[in-house]
Design a protein around this motif. Sequence first.
Motif, mmCIF file in Angstrom:
data_model
loop_
_atom_site.group_PDB
_atom_site.id
_atom_site.type_symbol
_atom_site.label_atom_id
_atom_site.label_comp_id
_atom_site.label_asym_id
_atom_site.label_seq_id
_atom_site.Cartn_x
_atom_site.Cartn_y
_atom_site.Cartn_z
ATOM 1 N N TRP A 58 13.865 -5.170 13.534
ATOM 2 C CA TRP A 58 12.730 -4.639 12.800
ATOM 3 C C TRP A 58 13.239 -3.730 11.680
ATOM 4 C CZ3 TRP A 58 8.233 -6.831 13.657
ATOM 5 C CH2 TRP A 58 7.932 -7.340 14.924
ATOM 6 N N ARG A 59 12.573 -3.779 10.550
ATOM 7 C CA ARG A 59 12.907 -2.876 9.444
ATOM 8 C C ARG A 59 11.616 -2.409 8.782
ATOM 9 N NH1 ARG A 59 12.600 -5.558 4.468
ATOM 10 N NH2 ARG A 59 12.629 -7.842 4.556
ATOM 11 N N PRO A 60 11.648 -1.207 8.210
ATOM 12 C CA PRO A 60 10.422 -0.672 7.604
ATOM 13 C C PRO A 60 10.108 -1.321 6.272
ATOM 14 C CG PRO A 60 12.224 0.884 7.335
ATOM 15 C CD PRO A 60 12.752 -0.232 8.201
ATOM 16 N N MET A 61 8.829 -1.482 6.015
ATOM 17 C CA MET A 61 8.314 -1.991 4.742
ATOM 18 C C MET A 61 7.553 -0.842 4.099
ATOM 19 S SD MET A 61 7.630 -4.240 2.513
ATOM 20 C CE MET A 61 6.429 -4.505 1.223
ATOM 21 N N LEU A 62 8.144 -0.235 3.080
ATOM 22 C CA LEU A 62 7.588 0.996 2.514
ATOM 23 C C LEU A 62 6.469 0.753 1.512
ATOM 24 C CD1 LEU A 62 10.883 3.034 1.998
ATOM 25 C CD2 LEU A 62 9.178 3.308 3.788
ATOM 26 N N HIS A 63 6.321 -0.461 1.048
ATOM 27 C CA HIS A 63 5.332 -0.753 0.015
ATOM 28 C C HIS A 63 4.237 -1.662 0.569
ATOM 29 C CE1 HIS A 63 8.234 1.100 -2.613
ATOM 30 N NE2 HIS A 63 9.142 0.249 -2.200
ATOM 31 N N GLY A 64 3.058 -1.533 0.033
ATOM 32 C CA GLY A 64 1.919 -2.282 0.523
ATOM 33 C C GLY A 64 2.019 -3.771 0.227
ATOM 34 N N ILE A 65 1.251 -4.546 0.997
ATOM 35 C CA ILE A 65 1.165 -5.991 0.785
ATOM 36 C C ILE A 65 -0.248 -6.290 0.303
ATOM 37 C CG2 ILE A 65 1.409 -8.273 1.834
ATOM 38 C CD1 ILE A 65 3.076 -6.910 4.051
ATOM 39 N N GLU A 66 -0.370 -6.667 -0.940
ATOM 40 C CA GLU A 66 -1.691 -6.914 -1.524
ATOM 41 C C GLU A 66 -2.396 -8.045 -0.776
ATOM 42 O OE1 GLU A 66 -3.015 -8.665 -5.748
ATOM 43 O OE2 GLU A 66 -2.010 -6.699 -5.886
ATOM 44 N N GLY A 67 -3.639 -7.771 -0.363
ATOM 45 C CA GLY A 67 -4.434 -8.783 0.332
ATOM 46 C C GLY A 67 -4.252 -8.790 1.839
ATOM 47 N N PHE A 68 -3.359 -7.937 2.358
ATOM 48 C CA PHE A 68 -3.093 -7.909 3.799
ATOM 49 C C PHE A 68 -3.823 -6.724 4.418
ATOM 50 C CE2 PHE A 68 -0.109 -6.563 7.319
ATOM 51 C CZ PHE A 68 -0.525 -7.546 8.200
#
Length: 204
Positions: A58-68
Motif C-alpha cells: 500500500w502507498r499513499p495517494m496525496l492528490h484527489g481523483i476527479e470523479g471518484f
Amino acid sequence: MKRSLLLFASLLALLFTSCAKDEERVEVWTVASEMGIVHGVFNLQPALMIRTDESTDWRPMLHGIEGFDYEPGYEYRIRVRLNARNEPMADGASLKYTLAELYDKRPASSQLPAEYFPEFTMEIGPHFSRFHGVDYLSVRLPDYGVVTEWQPWPWPIEGLDYEEGHLYRLRVGTSVTPAPEDAEGRFIVKYTLLELLDMVDMEE
C-alpha cells in the motif's frame, strides 16, 4: 513518391501516438477501505491508500481523483487516467488523476501498515499560545529528534482534560475521521490521548 508519402504519414502518426502516450496513461488501482495518515507540508493529513497490479504494498495517494467518490469501509478496484498537467499545481502535482472506470466496490477491511497511523510523544506547556487572537495549546514534539520551541497546536486531543498551569507529557495516537460540516475537506486527522505519561503542577 507515393511510397515516400505513405512512409512519412506513418512516421507522423507514430510520433503523435508516442506523444499522446507520454501525456496520458491508464492504470488499474485497488483503493483501501480506510485512509492512512502521512506528513503533509505543515501537518499530518489523511490520504487515500492505493496499490497497483505491479505492487502488493500500500502507498499513499496525496492528490484527489476527479470523479471518484470515496466511502470508508469499502475496497475499490478502479481504472484511473493519468494526464500531465500543462501548469503544475502549487503543491507540486505534475499529474491529474481522473476516474476512468469503477470495476468493483465491496465491503472490506484492508490491512494497512501501522506506520500510516503514527503515534508520538507530546509535551504540553503550562500556558496557552496566542496566535492570531486565538488561544491554542502550546506543544513541542521530542520524538522528532530535538526538543523544539513551543508551538501552537490548533487541533483538539480527544480524552485530554487540560488545566492551565500544568506541564503535561503524553502519548498521542492518530486516526482518520469525517470532517465537520463547517471544515474544509471531507476527512481530517483525529488525535487521541493514549497515555498520560506525566503531569507536573508548575505553580506549586
